[in-house]
Design an enzyme around this catalytic site. Structure first.
Site, PDB file in Angstrom:
ATOM      1  N   THR A  35       7.041 -22.490  19.491  1.00 13.23           N
ATOM      2  CA  THR A  35       8.018 -23.350  18.831  1.00 13.23           C
ATOM      3  C   THR A  35       9.063 -22.617  18.088  1.00 13.23           C
ATOM      4  O   THR A  35       9.880 -23.025  17.469  1.00 13.23           O
ATOM      5  CB  THR A  35       7.424 -24.471  18.060  1.00 13.23           C
ATOM      6  OG1 THR A  35       6.549 -23.734  17.157  1.00 13.23           O
ATOM      7  CG2 THR A  35       6.571 -25.393  18.820  1.00 13.23           C
ATOM      8  N   ASP A  37      11.777 -19.006  17.552  1.00 20.96           N
ATOM      9  CA  ASP A  37      13.403 -19.083  17.967  1.00 20.96           C
ATOM     10  C   ASP A  37      13.369 -18.405  19.207  1.00 20.96           C
ATOM     11  O   ASP A  37      13.945 -18.704  19.966  1.00 20.96           O
ATOM     12  CB  ASP A  37      14.084 -18.097  16.651  1.00 20.96           C
ATOM     13  CG  ASP A  37      14.576 -18.725  15.494  1.00 20.96           C
ATOM     14  OD1 ASP A  37      14.386 -20.119  15.671  1.00 20.96           O
ATOM     15  OD2 ASP A  37      14.734 -18.343  14.628  1.00 20.96           O
ATOM     16  N   GLY A 208      15.578  -5.869  31.251  1.00 24.40           N
ATOM     17  CA  GLY A 208      16.189  -7.219  32.056  1.00 24.40           C
ATOM     18  C   GLY A 208      17.318  -7.321  32.355  1.00 24.40           C
ATOM     19  O   GLY A 208      17.948  -8.337  33.219  1.00 24.40           O
ATOM     20  N   LYS A 209      18.203  -6.615  31.615  1.00 24.94           N
ATOM     21  CA  LYS A 209      19.933  -6.907  31.706  1.00 24.94           C
ATOM     22  C   LYS A 209      20.330  -6.048  33.257  1.00 24.94           C
ATOM     23  O   LYS A 209      19.713  -5.150  33.327  1.00 24.94           O
ATOM     24  CB  LYS A 209      20.650  -5.931  30.538  1.00 24.94           C
ATOM     25  CG  LYS A 209      20.144  -6.342  29.136  1.00 24.94           C
ATOM     26  CD  LYS A 209      20.853  -7.574  28.823  1.00 24.94           C
ATOM     27  CE  LYS A 209      20.954  -7.922  27.440  1.00 24.94           C
ATOM     28  NZ  LYS A 209      21.877  -9.293  27.067  1.00 24.94           N
ATOM     29  N   GLU A 244      27.981  -4.886  18.192  1.00 30.51           N
ATOM     30  CA  GLU A 244      27.922  -6.390  17.807  1.00 30.51           C
ATOM     31  C   GLU A 244      29.029  -6.613  16.731  1.00 30.51           C
ATOM     32  O   GLU A 244      29.326  -5.956  15.690  1.00 30.51           O
ATOM     33  CB  GLU A 244      26.617  -6.557  17.192  1.00 30.51           C
ATOM     34  CG  GLU A 244      25.399  -6.315  18.253  1.00 30.51           C
ATOM     35  CD  GLU A 244      23.988  -6.856  17.756  1.00 30.51           C
ATOM     36  OE1 GLU A 244      23.817  -8.017  17.898  1.00 30.51           O
ATOM     37  OE2 GLU A 244      23.430  -5.769  17.045  1.00 30.51           O
ATOM     38  N   HIS A 268      16.290  -0.034  23.131  1.00 26.82           N
ATOM     39  CA  HIS A 268      17.193  -0.408  24.223  1.00 26.82           C
ATOM     40  C   HIS A 268      17.928   0.958  24.849  1.00 26.82           C
ATOM     41  O   HIS A 268      18.024   0.993  25.955  1.00 26.82           O
ATOM     42  CB  HIS A 268      18.365  -1.329  23.672  1.00 26.82           C
ATOM     43  CG  HIS A 268      17.651  -2.667  22.910  1.00 26.82           C
ATOM     44  ND1 HIS A 268      16.469  -3.132  23.395  1.00 26.82           N
ATOM     45  CD2 HIS A 268      18.088  -3.627  22.000  1.00 26.82           C
ATOM     46  CE1 HIS A 268      16.174  -4.194  22.688  1.00 26.82           C
ATOM     47  NE2 HIS A 268      17.005  -4.587  21.860  1.00 26.82           N
ATOM     48  N   ARG A 366      32.082  -7.206  20.770  1.00 26.73           N
ATOM     49  CA  ARG A 366      30.774  -7.472  21.124  1.00 26.73           C
ATOM     50  C   ARG A 366      30.494  -6.970  22.632  1.00 26.73           C
ATOM     51  O   ARG A 366      31.448  -7.544  23.441  1.00 26.73           O
ATOM     52  CB  ARG A 366      30.172  -8.789  21.034  1.00 26.73           C
ATOM     53  CG  ARG A 366      28.786  -8.939  21.479  1.00 26.73           C
ATOM     54  CD  ARG A 366      28.464 -10.412  21.536  1.00 26.73           C
ATOM     55  NE  ARG A 366      26.903 -10.473  22.098  1.00 26.73           N
ATOM     56  CZ  ARG A 366      26.507 -11.655  22.390  1.00 26.73           C
ATOM     57  NH1 ARG A 366      27.201 -12.808  22.478  1.00 26.73           N
ATOM     58  NH2 ARG A 366      25.056 -11.670  22.634  1.00 26.73           N
TER      59      ARG A 366
END
Length: 791
Positions: A35, A37, A208-209, A244, A268, A366
């Site tokens: 439950t 985010d 996974g990008k 960002e 990343h 971004r």
């Protein structure tokens, strides 16, 4: 039976060929933190996508959402999320409706709080399988919980919720995996006590990008074009960027602990860096080969230093921290929200090529991309407007893996038309229709071959599919994780008190965060317009009363990094003066740990050093083969000699290995070295000798109460060390004292006691060999950092 009714319903819409083919067994997926985010935004959608993709694979599924919340409210929260799940736009509406309905029927909520709760879950899974007459294929436990909860959950799974023999277990872990090398090692050790390495899948969602995931396949499928140019001779630089526009508001409790380097660069951007720099294995589909190549790429990375990074913090961050974490109005946060880091690989392929890793919050756009910019040696006489993008060699040559957002707003692979037309897999990537008004890095889109995914997929959907298929190369192994932290931790420690450049945020940043490469380091291109944050660490200028003499000789003192910089500069000046005067420079270097940072500094920043005219000698050597990691020559070679151009015949290692044995008196190694010195060094007087100081007062390999080397006529001697390896070869004290200059380097708090003691004793070389260093007609200079001098 519940599962059979679901399968029948799916069969009716043609998703399954027949019930008889559902023979590969049952998979139970347990989502911990169901439950939270992350689960709401990505994970449930990813699991639904897995179900849609694999419903006809021959496996049956059940999905177990779990959290600490009690059964009734937890179930309500979870199903509120499930009801909002969506199918891809190309999915037929009737099939979507049926699959979503069945997915909800296959999903249930559990409160997992105690050991008994896990035991009950295990019983329920086993009872369901017996009832349905299904064989268990495996279980997936997805940890969407904070890392502090990992160990307890792992213990419960291992003790009471493992699948039976013959079925596999896959445990999925979300970052952060520690905040430095030590904490990562501790967490890894705890998890290792419950799970095998092949059972753990550490997620970095960047893998996974689609653009990032395609870097290796792209390199593999285009070997014929890339093999000649994917190297230091053709690549000018590489940029790996994630910008960002959002700030850290609402997340400052996390951000204060981690900051931008731990949050983005260490994971990343580093993973993208590995895909670019690693050597391609023969088969990029074999996970073991890919992971091994990544590990080798980590080992080739050059150590990061304080000057490798520029750091910033958006101006509103401090007030956000004060408000959200109830800090005092005077609180100043040392946490960077922007970082630009210069990385170098010392591999043969990439030596000298700068890799720029950049990320930050509250920036002007971004966007995420990996950009490989190639050198351009052409000069074109025809004016620019007449140049053909496909043939003109004067246009920029680059390959861009466009991760998303920005001008293109989609994942893409772009290759300059004057490079080559790439090979792309037709089933998953298609050539994009040009948008004539769009520019990428100052060039119209028409200058590139542009490819985008046939079907865009969320990163978590890609990774969950890879977990299902057991593709470990899309995840972070323990070995690679620790290699990454070993690479980043020294930088994090060195910048913990570094002043941050304040920036207003968004387009108002203008050129404030632009930075450039200067002498192997990076620096902001424009001067600081605002007052710097006051660092909490005492700065060298605060020490006004330090003496300028130590044992009646000149003393240079500063923080270690500044001290080493000064010492390297002084050595270069001495070398240049000596070469100008006599044509050559004889330099004798000590071993041990202290000189390593000096060697690295000389290799990376002192390009004017007259190496061509320098003879390198060793002050001392351990009686081990020169290829042994314990060897002083091995350390000297690794950190200095392989990076500078010293003529082969000007390098003089100590002959510790003769007649296939080490440091045997009858082999005459000491006499050989002494003769070589006498033959090449005028009056056996070195131009400069670099020494260190041991905690027992030894210098070179001359130890307290040594039987040889402290006095007498012999110039090179064999000695005994109190620590392994015991046997050593060393220049004698009388030979050292014939040098024109002697520099003594002392670093670190661990040397404070002996530094204080040596400052008070007289000439007692038997007891304190360092006290016998006193050049007869030369100069002695002490380089002692503040920690050694002041404690």
């Amino acid at each position: 039976k519940m599962l059979r009714r679901v399968l029948c319903a799916v069969l009716l819409i043609g998703a399954l060929p027949s019930l008889a083919e559902v023979t590969q067994g049952h998979i139970s997926v347990v989502l911990l933190g169901a439950t939270g985010d992350l689960a709401k935004k990505y994970l449930w959608q990813g699991l639904f996508q897995l179900y849609m993709d694999q419903v006809s694979s021959g496996h049956s599924f059940t999905f177990h959402g779990a959290a600490l919340t009690a059964q009734e409210p937890g179930q309500r929260l979870m199903f509120d999320v499930l009801k909002k799940l969506a199918c891809p736009s190309d999915e037929p509406p009737n099939r979507c409706a049926v699959l979503k309905d069945q997915f909800l029927k296959l999903s249930q909520y559990h409160q997992l709080k105690t050991a008994e709760n896990y035991t009950v879950l295990n019983r329920e899974i086993q009872a369901l399988l017996r009832q349905e007459g299904l064989k268990e294929a495996g279980r997936i436990f997805y940890f969407s919980v904070p890392p502090f909860a990992y160990t307890e959950i792992a213990r419960h799974i291992n003790s009471s919720c493992r699948p039976p023999p013959g079925a596999w277990l896959r445990v999925v872990l979300e970052k952060p995996f520690g905040h430095d090398l030590e904490s990562a090692q501790q967490l890894a050790a705890e998890l290792k006590s419950f799970f095998r390495e092949e059972e753990m899948y550490r997620v970095d969602h960047y893998l996974g990008k689609q653009a990032v995931a395609h870097i290796l396949p792209f390199r593999d499928q285009n070997r014929q074009f890339l093999d000649p140019i994917w190297n230091r001779r053709h690549v000018e630089r590489v940029e790996i960027v994630l910008k960002e526009t959002v700030d850290a508001k609402g997340r400052t409790s996390f951000y204060e602990q981690y900051g931008v380097i731990r949050d983005v660069l260490q994971n990343h951007l580093t993973e993208a860096l590995m895909f670019l720099t690693m050597e391609l294995p023969a088969n990029v589909s074999r996970a073991e080969e890919v992971l091994q190549s990544k590990l080798q790429a980590f080992q080739s990375l050059r150590r990061l230093e304080k000057g490798s990074a520029v750091l910033g913090q958006y101006q509103a961050y401090a007030s956000q921290v004060q408000e959200e974490l109830q800090k005092a109005p005077t609180y100043v946060s040392p946490t960077p929200t922007f970082a630009g880091v210069l990385v170098h690989s010392d591999s043969l392929r990439w030596e000298g090529v700068p890799f720029l890793l950049t990320s930050g919050k509250a920036l002007d756009e971004r966007v995420g991309y990996v950009r490989v910019l190639f050198k351009n040696r052409a000069y074109c006489t025809q004016r620019e407007t007449l140049r053909d993008a496909g043939h003109s060699q004067c246009k920029a040559k680059q390959i861009i893996f466009y991760i998303g957002h920005g001008a293109l707003n989609t994942p893409a692979v772009l290759v300059s038309r004057n490079l080559f037309r790439p090979v792309m897999p037709k089933g998953s990537w298609r050539e994009a229709v040009g948008q004539p008004d769009l520019h990428v890095f100052g060039q119209p889109l028409s200058d590139y071959y542009v490819y985008s995914p046939v079907k865009e997929r969320d990163a978590y959907s890609v990774l969950i599919s890879n977990i299902y298929h057991g593709r470990k190369d899309f995840f972070i192994t323990t070995e690679n994780l620790l290699a990454s932290w070993a690479f980043w931790t020294p930088l994090l420690e060195s910048i913990s008190h570094q002043p941050l450049r304040l920036y207003p945020g968004g387009v108002e940043n203008q050129h404030l965060l632009d930075f450039e490469m200067v002498g192997g380091e990076v620096a902001f291109t424009v001067a600081e317009p605002a007052e710097l944050l006051k660092p909490s660490k005492v700065m060298p200028s605060d020490y006004r009363t330090i003496q300028s003499k130590f044992r009646q000789s000149p003393l240079v003192s500063a923080w270690s990094e500044d001290l080493v910089s000064q010492l390297a500069s002084d050595m270069e000046k001495t070398a240049s003066r000596t070469v100008a005067h006599s044509g050559q420079f004889h330099l004798a270097l000590s071993g041990g740990s202290s000189p390593v940072v000096l060697f690295q500094r000389l290799a990376r920043h002192h390009y004017a050093f007259p190496w061509k005219h320098t003879h390198i000698w060793l002050v001392d050597e351990r009686c081990v083969p020169l290829t042994d990691t314990e060897s002083n020559f091995f350390s000297l070679h690794n950190h200095l000699l392989q990076s500078v151009r010293v003529p082969y015949f000007n390098i003089h290692p100590m002959p510790v290995y003769l007649n296939q044995r080490l440091c045997v008196e009858e082999d005459g190694g000491t006499e050989l070295y002494a003769k070589e010195i006498k033959a090449l060094v005028a009056n056996a007087s070195f131009d400069l000798v670099l020494l260190g100081l041991g905690t027992d007062g030894h210098t070179a390999s001359l130890f307290p109460y040594s039987e040889s080397g402290l006095e007498g006529a012999r110039t090179v001697v064999l000695t005994e060390s109190p620590v392994k390896p015991h046997q050593r070869m060393s220049l004698s004290l009388p030979l050292i004292n014939k040098a024109k200059q002697v520099f003594v380097l002392v670093l670190g708090k661990g040397k404070h006691d002996i530094t204080t003691l040596v400052s008070r004793v007289g000439h007692e070389p038997k007891k304190w060999p360092i006290s016998g260093v006193s050049p007869s007609s030369g100069q002695l200079v002490w380089y002692v950092d503040y920690e050694a001098l002041l404690g």
